[in-house]
Design a protein around this motif. Sequence first.
Motif, PDB file in Angstrom:
ATOM      1  N   ASP A 165       0.988  -1.116  -0.007  1.00  0.00           N
ATOM      2  CA  ASP A 165      -0.009   0.016   0.095  1.00  0.00           C
ATOM      3  C   ASP A 165       0.899   1.146   0.010  1.00  0.00           C
ATOM      4  OD1 ASP A 165      -1.556   2.322   1.740  1.00  0.00           O
ATOM      5  OD2 ASP A 165      -3.091   0.836   0.617  1.00  0.00           O
ATOM      6  N   ASN A 166       0.467   2.300  -0.641  1.00  0.00           N
ATOM      7  CA  ASN A 166       1.323   3.725  -0.825  1.00  0.00           C
ATOM      8  C   ASN A 166       1.442   3.984   0.628  1.00  0.00           C
ATOM      9  OD1 ASN A 166       1.215   3.332  -3.741  1.00  0.00           O
ATOM     10  ND2 ASN A 166       0.211   5.197  -3.996  1.00  0.00           N
ATOM     11  N   ALA A 167       0.551   4.042   1.449  1.00  0.00           N
ATOM     12  CA  ALA A 167       0.553   4.410   2.807  1.00  0.00           C
ATOM     13  C   ALA A 167       2.061   3.921   3.444  1.00  0.00           C
ATOM     14  CB  ALA A 167      -0.435   4.329   3.778  1.00  0.00           C
ATOM     15  N   ALA A 196       5.066   5.764  -7.302  1.00  0.00           N
ATOM     16  CA  ALA A 196       4.310   5.801  -5.898  1.00  0.00           C
ATOM     17  C   ALA A 196       5.196   6.284  -4.606  1.00  0.00           C
ATOM     18  CB  ALA A 196       4.067   4.426  -5.503  1.00  0.00           C
ATOM     19  N   LYS A 199       4.954  10.137  -5.229  1.00  0.00           N
ATOM     20  CA  LYS A 199       3.727  10.624  -4.646  1.00  0.00           C
ATOM     21  C   LYS A 199       3.568  10.754  -3.217  1.00  0.00           C
ATOM     22  CE  LYS A 199      -1.379  10.530  -5.434  1.00  0.00           C
ATOM     23  NZ  LYS A 199      -1.519  11.086  -4.321  1.00  0.00           N
ATOM     24  N   ARG A 200       4.084   9.665  -2.554  1.00  0.00           N
ATOM     25  CA  ARG A 200       3.863   9.722  -1.042  1.00  0.00           C
ATOM     26  C   ARG A 200       4.668  10.654  -0.518  1.00  0.00           C
ATOM     27  NH1 ARG A 200       0.611   9.442   2.638  1.00  0.00           N
ATOM     28  NH2 ARG A 200       1.235   8.252   4.487  1.00  0.00           N
ATOM     29  N   ASP A 223       3.096  14.097  -1.004  1.00  0.00           N
ATOM     30  CA  ASP A 223       1.822  14.429  -0.352  1.00  0.00           C
ATOM     31  C   ASP A 223       2.409  14.779   1.267  1.00  0.00           C
ATOM     32  OD1 ASP A 223       0.364  13.920  -2.371  1.00  0.00           O
ATOM     33  OD2 ASP A 223      -0.096  11.862  -1.808  1.00  0.00           O
ATOM     34  N   LEU A 224       3.296  13.921   1.626  1.00  0.00           N
ATOM     35  CA  LEU A 224       3.662  13.946   3.040  1.00  0.00           C
ATOM     36  C   LEU A 224       4.298  15.505   3.342  1.00  0.00           C
ATOM     37  CD1 LEU A 224       5.124  10.607   4.030  1.00  0.00           C
ATOM     38  CD2 LEU A 224       3.157  11.857   4.978  1.00  0.00           C
TER      39      LEU A 224
END
Length: 266
Positions: A2-4, A33, A36-37, A40-41
Motif C-alpha cells: 500500500d502507498n501509505a 508511488a 507521490k507519497r 503528499d507528506l
Amino acid sequence: MDNADLVLQELSESGVLRLTLNDNSRRNALSEAMLKRLGDLMVSTANDPAVRVIVLAAVGPAFCAGHDLKEMTAGRQADDGGREYFTHVMKTCSGVMQSIVNNPKPVIAEVAGVATAAGCQLVASCDLAYAAETAKFGTPGVHIGLFCSTPMVALSRNVSNKHAMEMLLTGDVLSPQRAAEMGLINRVVSAEELSNFTMQTAEKMAAKSSMTLAVGKQAFYKQRTMSLEDAYDYASQVMVENMLKHDAEEGIQAFIEKRSANWQDK
C-alpha cells in the motif's frame, strides 16, 4: 505494498517526525508511488503545527537508489518512446525536491546506506544530512549513458563546481568521509549512533520557535540567488519583520532575564 506503507511515520512528543522510506525490495527507489507519497507528506506537514522538524531515514542497505529504472524502461513502450512519461516523472521528482526546500520545517537526511543518483539528489535537497560509516554517495548515471542532470541541480547547490562535476562526470561512488569533506553531508557518525545523533539534533531544533526557523529557512534559500547588495537588502527586511514578531521579543526578554523563553511560534 500500500502507498501509505512506502513511508513509515513516527512523531515524537516534541514534534520530530521521522519519515522512513520502506521499500527495501526496490532499494527505496523513487518510483511513481514513492514520489507521490513523499510529495503528499511534504505538503501535509508544511502547515501541521504538530510537526516541528522532519527526519528522513530509510530501511535496508540503501537509503535511496534513485529512480526506478524498471518503471522508466516500461515507459519506453509508449508510442512516443516514453517522452511524455519521462517528462511527467522528472517534473514530479523535481517538485518533490523543491517541496523539501520549500517546507518551512527543517528537513534532516539520516543516511545509513547507499544514496545514488536521485537518491543523492534527495540527500542534497535536505537542509542537513548526517551519515553512517556504511553510507555511500554517487551520481553514477554516466555508467548507463544517462547524465544525472536533475540530481546535478541539488548537488551543485551543495558542493563546489569542481566537486560536483567530478561526481557527475566520473560516476564514482564516494565514502561518507569524502562526502563530508566536500560539504554534501554535515557529519559522519557510527552506524550505532546515527539515529540517536540525528534525533538529538532534531530535538534541539524542535525546542526553538518554529516561526523563527521557518523565517530563517525561507530567507536562506531565497538570498542565495541574489546579488550581494540585493541579498543584504532582503535579509535586512527579513530581520526587521522578524524583530517585530512575538517570539523575537519574548526570546530577547528571556535572554535578558536569564530564563527560558515561552515560544508561541508567532
